[in-house]
Design an enzyme around this catalytic site. Structure first.
Site, PDB file in Angstrom:
ATOM      1  N   HIS B 156       2.854  -9.220 -13.424  1.00 23.36           N
ATOM      2  CA  HIS B 156       2.522  -9.229 -12.010  1.00 23.36           C
ATOM      3  C   HIS B 156       1.754  -7.958 -11.693  1.00 23.36           C
ATOM      4  CE1 HIS B 156       3.821  -8.512  -7.672  1.00 23.36           C
ATOM      5  NE2 HIS B 156       2.923  -9.464  -7.644  1.00 23.36           N
ATOM      6  N   GLY B 171       3.096  -2.520  -9.212  1.00 24.73           N
ATOM      7  CA  GLY B 171       3.896  -2.042  -8.093  1.00 24.73           C
ATOM      8  C   GLY B 171       4.531  -3.219  -7.391  1.00 24.73           C
ATOM      9  N   GLY B 174       3.661  -6.444  -1.932  1.00 22.69           N
ATOM     10  CA  GLY B 174       3.371  -5.975  -0.588  1.00 22.69           C
ATOM     11  C   GLY B 174       3.023  -4.506  -0.507  1.00 22.69           C
ATOM     12  N   LYS B 177      -1.577  -3.756  -3.621  1.00 16.48           N
ATOM     13  CA  LYS B 177      -2.385  -3.820  -4.854  1.00 16.48           C
ATOM     14  C   LYS B 177      -3.693  -4.566  -4.607  1.00 16.48           C
ATOM     15  CE  LYS B 177       0.942  -5.954  -7.044  1.00 16.48           C
ATOM     16  NZ  LYS B 177       2.078  -5.872  -6.106  1.00 16.48           N
ATOM     17  N   SER B 178      -3.582  -5.721  -3.958  1.00 16.53           N
ATOM     18  CA  SER B 178      -4.774  -6.537  -3.727  1.00 16.53           C
ATOM     19  C   SER B 178      -5.749  -5.814  -2.806  1.00 16.53           C
ATOM     20  CB  SER B 178      -4.376  -7.869  -3.094  1.00 16.53           C
ATOM     21  OG  SER B 178      -3.509  -8.548  -3.948  1.00 16.53           O
ATOM     22  N   ASP B 195      -2.662 -10.745  -8.906  1.00 19.79           N
ATOM     23  CA  ASP B 195      -1.279 -11.248  -8.876  1.00 19.79           C
ATOM     24  C   ASP B 195      -0.723 -11.742 -10.205  1.00 19.79           C
ATOM     25  OD1 ASP B 195      -0.089 -10.622  -6.609  1.00 19.79           O
ATOM     26  OD2 ASP B 195      -0.341 -12.526  -5.596  1.00 19.79           O
ATOM     27  N   GLU B 219      -5.003 -12.859  -2.825  1.00 17.41           N
ATOM     28  CA  GLU B 219      -4.283 -13.012  -1.575  1.00 17.41           C
ATOM     29  C   GLU B 219      -4.297 -11.703  -0.808  1.00 17.41           C
ATOM     30  OE1 GLU B 219      -0.109 -13.005  -1.424  1.00 17.41           O
ATOM     31  OE2 GLU B 219      -0.139 -13.541   0.684  1.00 17.41           O
ATOM     32  N   ARG B 260       2.123  16.489 -12.317  1.00 17.81           N
ATOM     33  CA  ARG B 260       1.375  17.476 -11.546  1.00 17.81           C
ATOM     34  C   ARG B 260       0.256  18.134 -12.352  1.00 17.81           C
ATOM     35  NH1 ARG B 260       3.765  18.859  -6.638  1.00 17.81           N
ATOM     36  NH2 ARG B 260       1.764  19.895  -6.346  1.00 17.81           N
TER      37      ARG B 260
END
Lengths: 91, 342
Positions: B156, B171, B174, B177-178, B195, B219, B260
């Site tokens: 995913h 990640g 929601g 990513k898209s 996706d 999406e 870092r």
């Protein structure tokens, strides 16, 4: 982690509308949700993922829920499967 | 950690010889001509990626004969057969034909005597000939078979090609990513899959692609499904791309592993291949798109031999070593300002 088998009961299979109600409901919960079908595992909170399965009527899928609210989530999702995704007249 | 519990999807168990021949002609672009038993090709199956040269089996040693593999008859085998008398030829070739071989290839324009081809025809074992030299043919065929029987998994995330570097944005659902991918496409980068990403392992590299179903759809929350190819054109998509970096997006509070200096490289294991992993917490004012571009450029720099973190580290180390010999504190970077006139 919870695993449970479920069956697609609505006639047109898991197309856009049922998939939408499924991911909408799944997204309400914190738990990670995956659907497995014939070895293919997709994220149950992603509409493209769910539609990729192209699950037909009668197909058996396995629901995998992992997180704090997994029991509650699993219960709601199975109920949705049993209620044919709350869709009355299919197009 | 993303993809910690990815599972390989079931592999193909077999392909028919007819399918293999068709693909060798169309895709691998090599010439293969049928010599015997072409009609049974669709009932013959290849199940193994390995190939076998049946030299010893022809000579009569049949123990451990790997008959399930594709048999390759090259110069050595042909010359061996040619030196035998007709009777001996039949006996020798009969040794291997008593097994259920998937297919026999004659490489480098080698041929078999007519009676032997008739034997293969009767035994229902297809024989093909090619003009390609044996080792080269074996390399091409193995490469094709390795791809056909490759280990695959579905993950995913959103796969994008940024400046030629394959980045998989991972990640939670929601997290955006898209949206990052859309922004990257707008800046001229190319989408591989949104996706659902299929990964195939080929000679220790992971190759990514979309699935037949989701290819080039995306999406966007609140908007629904869009078709990237028709919206942004052919230059905005890619069919396949090697996976080179995983970019894991997370919310600030859950990200403890934020790097870092860039001196420690984290990685994630997918299908037993280690892929560099970068944890990126999302905070207000952070432009993930630009960071994705910087990640790609940094990867390229490292690939070409320049590691910024190491270069800086070396500079500091050098300065510290120098200090012991009576050096000073760091000075300003320019020795004399000539004046900056508007």
């Amino acid at each position: 982690m919870l695993r449970k088998k479920a069956r697609i009961l609505n006639e047109a299979g898991l197309h856009a509308r049922p998939a939408a109600s499924l991911v909408k409901l799944a997204s309400k919960f914190e738990s990670d949700f995956f659907i497995e079908m014939q070895g293919y595992k997709v994220n149950g909170k992603s509409i493209l993922g769910v539609m990729t399965l192209a699950a037909e009527c009668g197909a058996e899928v396995e629901l995998i829920m992992n997180g704090e609210d997994e029991h509650e989530a699993m219960e709601s999702i199975t109920e949705l499967f049993d209620n044919k995704f709350n869709i009355e007249n299919e197009e | 950690m993303p993809f910690k519990d990815h599972t390989p999807i079931p592999k193909k168990e077999k392909i028919t010889v007819a399918y293999m021949i068709e693909k060798l002609r169309d895709r691998v672009k090599i010439k293969v001509k049928p010599n015997a038993a072409e009609s049974v090709c669709d009932q013959k199956f290849v199940t193994d990626t390995d190939l076998h040269r049946p030299g010893l089996a022809l000579a009569g040693y049949l123990e451990l004969f790997t008959y399930k593999r594709i048999q390759i008859i090259g110069n050595t085998e042909s010359q061996y057969l040619a030196k035998l008398s007709r009777q001996e030829q039949k006996k020798s070739f009969g040794n291997i034909l008593q097994f259920d071989l998937p297919v026999i290839f004659l490489t480098d324009n080698n041929t078999l005597p007519k009676p032997l081809l008739r034997m293969a025809e009767d035994a229902g074992i297809p024989v093909y000939t090619t003009n390609i030299e044996t080792t080269q043919f074996m390399f091409l065929l193995r490469d094709f078979l390795e791809d056909q029987f490759a280990l695959q998994t579905m993950v995913h995330g959103t796969m994008v090609d940024v400046y030629g570097i394959g980045i998989l944005i991972a990640g939670k659902s929601g997290i955006g990513k898209s949206e990052v991918a859309l922004d990257l496409i707008e800046r001229g980068h190319r989408l591989v899959a949104d996706d659902v990403v299929m990964l195939s392992k080929k000679s220790n590299v992971l190759l990514s692609s979309a699935t037949e179903m989701n290819k080039h759809f995306m999406e966007i929350r609140g908007l629904g499904i869009i078709d990237v190819m028709s919206m942004f054109g052919i230059r905005s998509i890619r069919y396949q791309k090697r996976l080179e970096v995983v970019l894991n997006l997370s919310l600030w509070e859950e990200s403890e592993k934020v790097e870092r200096t860039g001196l420690n490289h984290d990685s994630v294991s997918i299908l037993n291949t280690e892929i560099p992993l970068i944890h990126l917490p999302i905070t207000p004012g952070k432009n993930i798109t630009v960071i994705a571009e910087v990640i790609a450029m940094n990867y390229l720099l490292e690939h070409y031999g320049y590691d910024a973190a190491k270069a800086f580290q070396d500079k500091v180390k050098h300065h510290i070593a120098h200090k012991k010999e009576g050096g000073e504190m760091p000075k300003r970077a320019i020795e004399y300002f000539e004046g900056d006139f508007e």
